[in-house]
Design a protein around this motif. Structure first.
Motif, PDB file in Angstrom:
ATOM      1  N   VAL A  18     -14.783  -4.419  -6.304  1.00 28.40           N
ATOM      2  CA  VAL A  18     -15.273  -3.850  -7.567  1.00 28.40           C
ATOM      3  C   VAL A  18     -16.392  -2.858  -7.269  1.00 28.40           C
ATOM      4  CG1 VAL A  18     -16.304  -4.363  -9.809  1.00 28.40           C
ATOM      5  CG2 VAL A  18     -14.641  -5.954  -8.813  1.00 28.40           C
ATOM      6  N   ALA A  19     -17.324  -3.278  -6.421  1.00 31.11           N
ATOM      7  CA  ALA A  19     -18.452  -2.412  -6.068  1.00 31.11           C
ATOM      8  C   ALA A  19     -17.995  -1.133  -5.376  1.00 31.11           C
ATOM      9  CB  ALA A  19     -19.422  -3.181  -5.173  1.00 31.11           C
ATOM     10  N   LEU A  20     -17.036  -1.255  -4.472  1.00 30.03           N
ATOM     11  CA  LEU A  20     -16.719  -0.115  -3.620  1.00 30.03           C
ATOM     12  C   LEU A  20     -15.785   0.896  -4.271  1.00 30.03           C
ATOM     13  CD1 LEU A  20     -16.559  -1.827  -0.124  1.00 30.03           C
ATOM     14  CD2 LEU A  20     -18.476  -0.673  -1.245  1.00 30.03           C
ATOM     15  N   ALA A  26       0.828  -1.205   0.000  1.00 35.15           N
ATOM     16  CA  ALA A  26       0.000   0.000   0.000  1.00 35.15           C
ATOM     17  C   ALA A  26       0.862   1.254   0.000  1.00 35.15           C
ATOM     18  CB  ALA A  26      -0.936  -0.010   1.205  1.00 35.15           C
ATOM     19  N   ARG A  27       1.950   1.242   0.758  1.00 34.08           N
ATOM     20  CA  ARG A  27       2.829   2.413   0.779  1.00 34.08           C
ATOM     21  C   ARG A  27       3.459   2.644  -0.587  1.00 34.08           C
ATOM     22  NH1 ARG A  27       4.293   0.123   5.803  1.00 34.08           N
ATOM     23  NH2 ARG A  27       6.244  -0.684   4.925  1.00 34.08           N
ATOM     24  N   GLU A  28       3.866   1.572  -1.254  1.00 34.74           N
ATOM     25  CA  GLU A  28       4.441   1.726  -2.594  1.00 34.74           C
ATOM     26  C   GLU A  28       3.399   2.222  -3.587  1.00 34.74           C
ATOM     27  OE1 GLU A  28       7.044  -1.299  -4.182  1.00 34.74           O
ATOM     28  OE2 GLU A  28       7.494  -2.020  -2.163  1.00 34.74           O
ATOM     29  N   ALA A  29       2.161   1.753  -3.455  1.00 35.74           N
ATOM     30  CA  ALA A  29       1.086   2.240  -4.325  1.00 35.74           C
ATOM     31  C   ALA A  29       0.875   3.736  -4.119  1.00 35.74           C
ATOM     32  CB  ALA A  29      -0.207   1.478  -4.048  1.00 35.74           C
ATOM     33  N   THR A  30       0.891   4.158  -2.868  1.00 35.59           N
ATOM     34  CA  THR A  30       0.728   5.577  -2.552  1.00 35.59           C
ATOM     35  C   THR A  30       1.822   6.404  -3.209  1.00 35.59           C
ATOM     36  OG1 THR A  30      -0.301   5.051  -0.428  1.00 35.59           O
ATOM     37  CG2 THR A  30       0.619   7.269  -0.686  1.00 35.59           C
ATOM     38  N   GLU A  31       3.055   5.973  -3.063  1.00 38.31           N
ATOM     39  CA  GLU A  31       4.170   6.744  -3.613  1.00 38.31           C
ATOM     40  C   GLU A  31       4.155   6.748  -5.134  1.00 38.31           C
ATOM     41  OE1 GLU A  31       6.053   8.801  -1.896  1.00 38.31           O
ATOM     42  OE2 GLU A  31       4.699   8.186  -0.278  1.00 38.31           O
ATOM     43  N   ALA A  34      -5.509  -9.908  -8.317  1.00 39.13           N
ATOM     44  CA  ALA A  34      -5.101  -8.890  -9.285  1.00 39.13           C
ATOM     45  C   ALA A  34      -6.201  -8.646 -10.309  1.00 39.13           C
ATOM     46  CB  ALA A  34      -3.807  -9.304  -9.972  1.00 39.13           C
ATOM     47  N   GLN A  35      -6.907  -9.718 -10.686  1.00 41.46           N
ATOM     48  CA  GLN A  35      -7.991  -9.574 -11.655  1.00 41.46           C
ATOM     49  C   GLN A  35      -9.178  -8.830 -11.051  1.00 41.46           C
ATOM     50  OE1 GLN A  35      -7.714 -10.307 -14.844  1.00 41.46           O
ATOM     51  NE2 GLN A  35      -9.767  -9.496 -15.265  1.00 41.46           N
ATOM     52  N   VAL A  36      -9.437  -9.027  -9.770  1.00 44.82           N
ATOM     53  CA  VAL A  36     -10.512  -8.275  -9.105  1.00 44.82           C
ATOM     54  C   VAL A  36     -10.223  -6.777  -9.171  1.00 44.82           C
ATOM     55  CG1 VAL A  36     -11.572  -7.765  -6.861  1.00 44.82           C
ATOM     56  CG2 VAL A  36     -11.283 -10.137  -7.589  1.00 44.82           C
ATOM     57  N   PRO A  94      -9.219  -4.390   2.485  1.00 48.49           N
ATOM     58  CA  PRO A  94      -8.796  -2.980   2.430  1.00 48.49           C
ATOM     59  C   PRO A  94      -7.632  -2.720   1.486  1.00 48.49           C
ATOM     60  CG  PRO A  94      -9.143  -3.676   4.700  1.00 48.49           C
ATOM     61  CD  PRO A  94      -9.184  -4.915   3.857  1.00 48.49           C
ATOM     62  N   GLU A  95      -6.682  -3.656   1.418  1.00 50.99           N
ATOM     63  CA  GLU A  95      -5.515  -3.456   0.563  1.00 50.99           C
ATOM     64  C   GLU A  95      -5.904  -3.463  -0.907  1.00 50.99           C
ATOM     65  OE1 GLU A  95      -1.121  -4.899   1.397  1.00 50.99           O
ATOM     66  OE2 GLU A  95      -2.309  -6.499   0.479  1.00 50.99           O
ATOM     67  N   LEU A  96      -6.755  -4.406  -1.303  1.00 45.67           N
ATOM     68  CA  LEU A  96      -7.197  -4.461  -2.697  1.00 45.67           C
ATOM     69  C   LEU A  96      -8.049  -3.253  -3.052  1.00 45.67           C
ATOM     70  CD1 LEU A  96      -8.092  -8.233  -3.201  1.00 45.67           C
ATOM     71  CD2 LEU A  96      -5.940  -7.060  -3.703  1.00 45.67           C
ATOM     72  N   LEU A  97      -8.937  -2.869  -2.153  1.00 48.56           N
ATOM     73  CA  LEU A  97      -9.750  -1.681  -2.406  1.00 48.56           C
ATOM     74  C   LEU A  97      -8.868  -0.443  -2.523  1.00 48.56           C
ATOM     75  CD1 LEU A  97     -12.441  -0.211  -2.700  1.00 48.56           C
ATOM     76  CD2 LEU A  97     -12.600  -0.135  -0.197  1.00 48.56           C
ATOM     77  N   TYR A  98      -7.848  -0.363  -1.685  1.00 47.74           N
ATOM     78  CA  TYR A  98      -6.967   0.800  -1.714  1.00 47.74           C
ATOM     79  C   TYR A  98      -6.225   0.896  -3.044  1.00 47.74           C
ATOM     80  CZ  TYR A  98      -3.561   4.273  -0.223  1.00 47.74           C
ATOM     81  OH  TYR A  98      -2.789   5.419  -0.131  1.00 47.74           O
TER      82      TYR A  98
END
Length: 212
Positions: free
Chosen positions: A125-127, A16-21, A102-104, A55-59
């Motif tokens: 997907v919904a959220l 998540a931190r790497e995604a943020t950066e 990853a596909q979700v 939470p990680e996938l949604l993020y």
């Protein structure tokens, strides 16, 4: 300690931190703040509806959902949603996330401009769509308590957001107008790009090579 905004915890894993950066580095501040709000609004709508989610996938889905509008994709000719979805899937694969997860996330991003259908799919997907609906369209606005909305906007402000996000949509898709066929982004180009002519589903059928 993980950051909390409006009583929603921001994932604090290395992924998540790497995604943020990554998103902070390649996207404008407008899109970064919007994407963070999408996560928070989506999470709150999920909580209110009793929807369990990862939470990680949604993020990651929320953070990457508009990455196809970033400058790095200004030469792309596919739908901007797919550009963001492809980046998210590659990012997750590179971190050892399962192909299924990853596909979700790919699907969550690819469908975030397609109303209603995401609500009948996986929670993430919904959220993602749920968060986009609140922040861009005001759909579900009253599902989010006023105090939570205020806390989210205080953390990630939205000055002149309506006009600025429309400008970002226009810049991100005006060079690929054909990709708006069948989705809501045709409305953007019709308003802001002189000479744009939206595709017409009925005309496509009537003018297909089939004789009847």
């Amino acid at each position: 300690m993980a950051e909390r905004i409006a009583d929603i915890e921001i994932p604090d894993s290395s992924l998540a931190r790497e995604a943020t950066e990554l998103v902070r580095d390649v996207a404008a501040e407008l899109l970064f703040d919007h994407s963070r709000r999408v996560y928070l609004f989506g999470a709150l709508r999920g909580r209110g509806r009793g929807v369990a989610y990862d939470p990680e996938l949604l993020y990651v889905g929320a953070m990457f959902h508009d990455l196809g509008l970033a400058d790095r994709h200004l030469e792309s000719r596919q739908r901007f949603e797919i550009d963001g979805a492809d980046e998210a899937r590659a990012f997750l694969r590179s971190h050892g996330v399962s192909e299924q997860d990853a596909q979700v996330v790919w699907t969550a991003i690819a469908l975030h401009t397609t109303p209603e259908i995401p609500w009948h799919m996986e929670p993430e997907v919904a959220l993602v769509t749920a968060g986009v609906e609140v922040d861009v369209l005001g759909i579900g606005y009253d599902e989010v308590p006023a105090a939570a909305r205020e806390a989210i906007v205080a953390a990630h402000p939205r000055p002149d957001f309506k006009q600025r996000i429309l400008a970002a949509f226009t810049q991100g898709i005006e060079h690929r107008p054909a990709t708006t066929f069948g989705n809501v982004k045709a409305d953007v180009l019709e308003h802001f790009v002189p000479g744009f002519v939206r595709g017409d589903f009925v005309d496509v059928i009537k003018n297909s090579p089939w004789p009847e």
